[in-house]
Write an enzyme that holds these catalytic residues in place. Structure first.
Site, short mmCIF file in Angstrom:
data_model
loop_
_atom_site.label_atom_id
_atom_site.label_comp_id
_atom_site.label_asym_id
_atom_site.label_seq_id
_atom_site.Cartn_x
_atom_site.Cartn_y
_atom_site.Cartn_z
N PHE A 27 0.86 -1.19 -0.05
CA PHE A 27 0.05 -0.03 0.14
C PHE A 27 0.85 1.26 -0.14
O PHE A 27 1.53 1.30 0.95
CB PHE A 27 -0.75 0.08 1.24
CG PHE A 27 -1.78 1.36 1.18
CD1 PHE A 27 -3.10 1.41 0.38
CD2 PHE A 27 -1.64 2.37 1.88
CE1 PHE A 27 -3.87 2.30 0.29
CE2 PHE A 27 -2.29 3.59 1.78
CZ PHE A 27 -3.36 3.47 1.07
N ASP B 92 9.47 2.95 1.86
CA ASP B 92 8.40 3.72 2.19
C ASP B 92 8.23 3.53 3.81
O ASP B 92 7.61 2.65 4.21
CB ASP B 92 7.06 3.28 1.43
CG ASP B 92 5.80 3.88 1.64
OD1 ASP B 92 5.78 4.67 2.64
OD2 ASP B 92 4.98 3.79 0.82
N LYS C 196 2.96 11.65 6.74
CA LYS C 196 1.89 11.57 7.98
C LYS C 196 2.66 12.20 9.19
O LYS C 196 2.54 13.41 9.31
CB LYS C 196 1.70 9.84 8.26
CG LYS C 196 1.11 9.41 7.21
CD LYS C 196 0.32 8.06 7.59
CE LYS C 196 -0.12 7.48 6.31
NZ LYS C 196 -1.48 7.89 5.89
#
Length: 410
Positions: free
Chosen positions: A150, A235, A264
């Site tokens: 993801f 990531d 984030k």
């Protein structure tokens, strides 16, 4: 009187939800709670009920809601200037990229806004590196990715997703990606050829259910990428910046990728901030005009990002996540065989497979919400816990007790 108050509260909550259902696109299926304020690890809904936030906005709120250090940084910058675009310099961007590069042990930072933007930017950088440095023929670059990944939901990223809910009906898809099983170093090596410019992976797969690879996997990826001359892109948008008990999840196995993707928590839950972080021999391939963002590197984002980096530079959030992560793991593992099938994770990040007999992940999260705990399901009967790092041990233990109670009642 209590019945009257409860009826009025339900009506208020229902009103907010009805407005959202009527006028917001239905691309999410949130739990039926309407949050109005937050402090630390707790949030309060429009009716005054408090909940322990065990999602932390998918790790974007690692340092807690209304963190005073981060709010002070934002307020101070709001009074000065918030946006200049990259057409001009601003006095926050230089210090921000310098401090973030130092935290990551790299030379350069490409500031963006969202995590998906960071991933898209890294794909462009990797391809440019392949053509300009490695010598891959024009248009022939490929990137190896992992099953169960993801990385976002843009059209390029869903092109290499195997999640049909994100992918179906959004084609045609972008070519140039090869998928191999996550955690299988031999399959990865077999997929790399002379035109491979990068390997893109999550050090711990978040959306897949907090999947932790074998301890020798990331070191093997590092060795393979070095030997076969492909960039190793990690990531760390969810796993990085303290969540796993280390600055980066890669640190847990002493691995340094060529490229970090951050987001984030880098914005402290206040503004969207993301970044591609790498050495000059990688990010240096970009030339003026080839990539950009009006808001990327804006003064407000840079000021908040600097405050985040400053907190992480002390090592205190990482140490706290390690310590409390041990408590969380011990408590959760005690539930295995009592409604829990398996527990995975690192630091304050846990994936919990619920016995399907007890209910779906969504049903368990709804019952937790009724008991004052907010969590999120993924992939059927798996739920995730990722409370802000500022959570107290007492509250953390209480949250697991609520899960236990839910499973007993199911």
């Amino acid at each position: 009187m209590s019945e009257v108050r409860n009826t009025m509260a339900a009506q208020a909550t229902g009103s907010y939800i009805a407005q959202e259902d009527r006028h917001a696109a239905h691309n999410y299926h949130p739990l039926p709670v309407v949050v109005a304020s937050g402090d630390g690890a707790w949030v309060t809904d429009v009716d005054g009920k408090r909940y322990l936030d065990c999602l932390a906005a998918y790790s974007a709120v690692n340092f807690g809601h209304s963190n005073p250090v981060l709010l002070d940084a934002a307020r101070a910058q709001l009074d000065r200037i918030t946006l200049t675009s990259r057409a001009f310099h601003n006095d926050q961007l230089g210090p921000f990229v310098t401090e973030l590069a130092a935290l990551a042990g790299k030379d350069m930072v490409l500031p963006m806004n969202t995590g998906a933007e960071a991933v898209e930017s890294a794909i462009k950088v990797a391809r440019a590196w392949g053509y300009r440095v490695k010598g891959v023929p024009d248009g022939e670059a490929n990137i190896v990715v992992m099953a169960g990944n993801f990385h976002g939901r843009t059209t390029t990223i869903i092109s290499f997703s195997d999640d049909e809910s994100a992918r179906a009906d959004f084609g045609p898809y972008t070519p140039g990606f090869r998928t191999v099983p996550y955690g299988d170093a031999a399959a990865l090596e077999a997929a790399i050829d002379d035109h491979t410019v990068a390997v893109l992976l999550e050090p711990i797969q978040g959306e897949a259910g907090i999947i932790v690879p074998p301890a020798d996997y990331l070191p093997a990826v590092r060795e393979i990428c070095t030997r076969l001359r492909a960039l190793f892109i990690a990531d760390e948008i969810q796993s990085g910046l303290g969540r796993t008990g280390a600055t980066f999840a890669c640190d847990l196995v002493d691995v340094v990728p060529d490229v970090y993707l951050l987001g984030k928590a880098l914005g402290g839950g206040i503004v969207p901030v993301s970044a591609v972080v790498a050495d000059a021999d990688v990010l240096g391939v970009l030339h003026a005009g080839e990539h950009g963002s009006t808001f990327g590197g804006n003064p407000l984002a840079a000021a908040v990002g600097r405050a985040v980096v400053s907190m992480l530079a002390t090592g205190e959030p990482q140490a706290r996540a390690r310590e409390l992560g041990g408590v969380l793991r011990e408590r959760l593992e005690a539930l295995i065989g009592h409604g829990v099938v398996a527990v995975r994770g690192a630091g304050l990040w846990a994936g919990i497979d619920i016995d399907p007999v007890k209910g779906t992940g969504r049903e368990i999260c709804e019952r937790l919400m009724e008991r004052g705990v907010l969590a999120k399901d993924t992939h059927g009967s798996t739920i995730r816990l990722a409370p802000p790092i500022v959570v107290s041990e007492e509250d953390l233990v209480w949250a697991v007790e609520q899960l236990e109670a839910v499973l007993v009642d199911a």
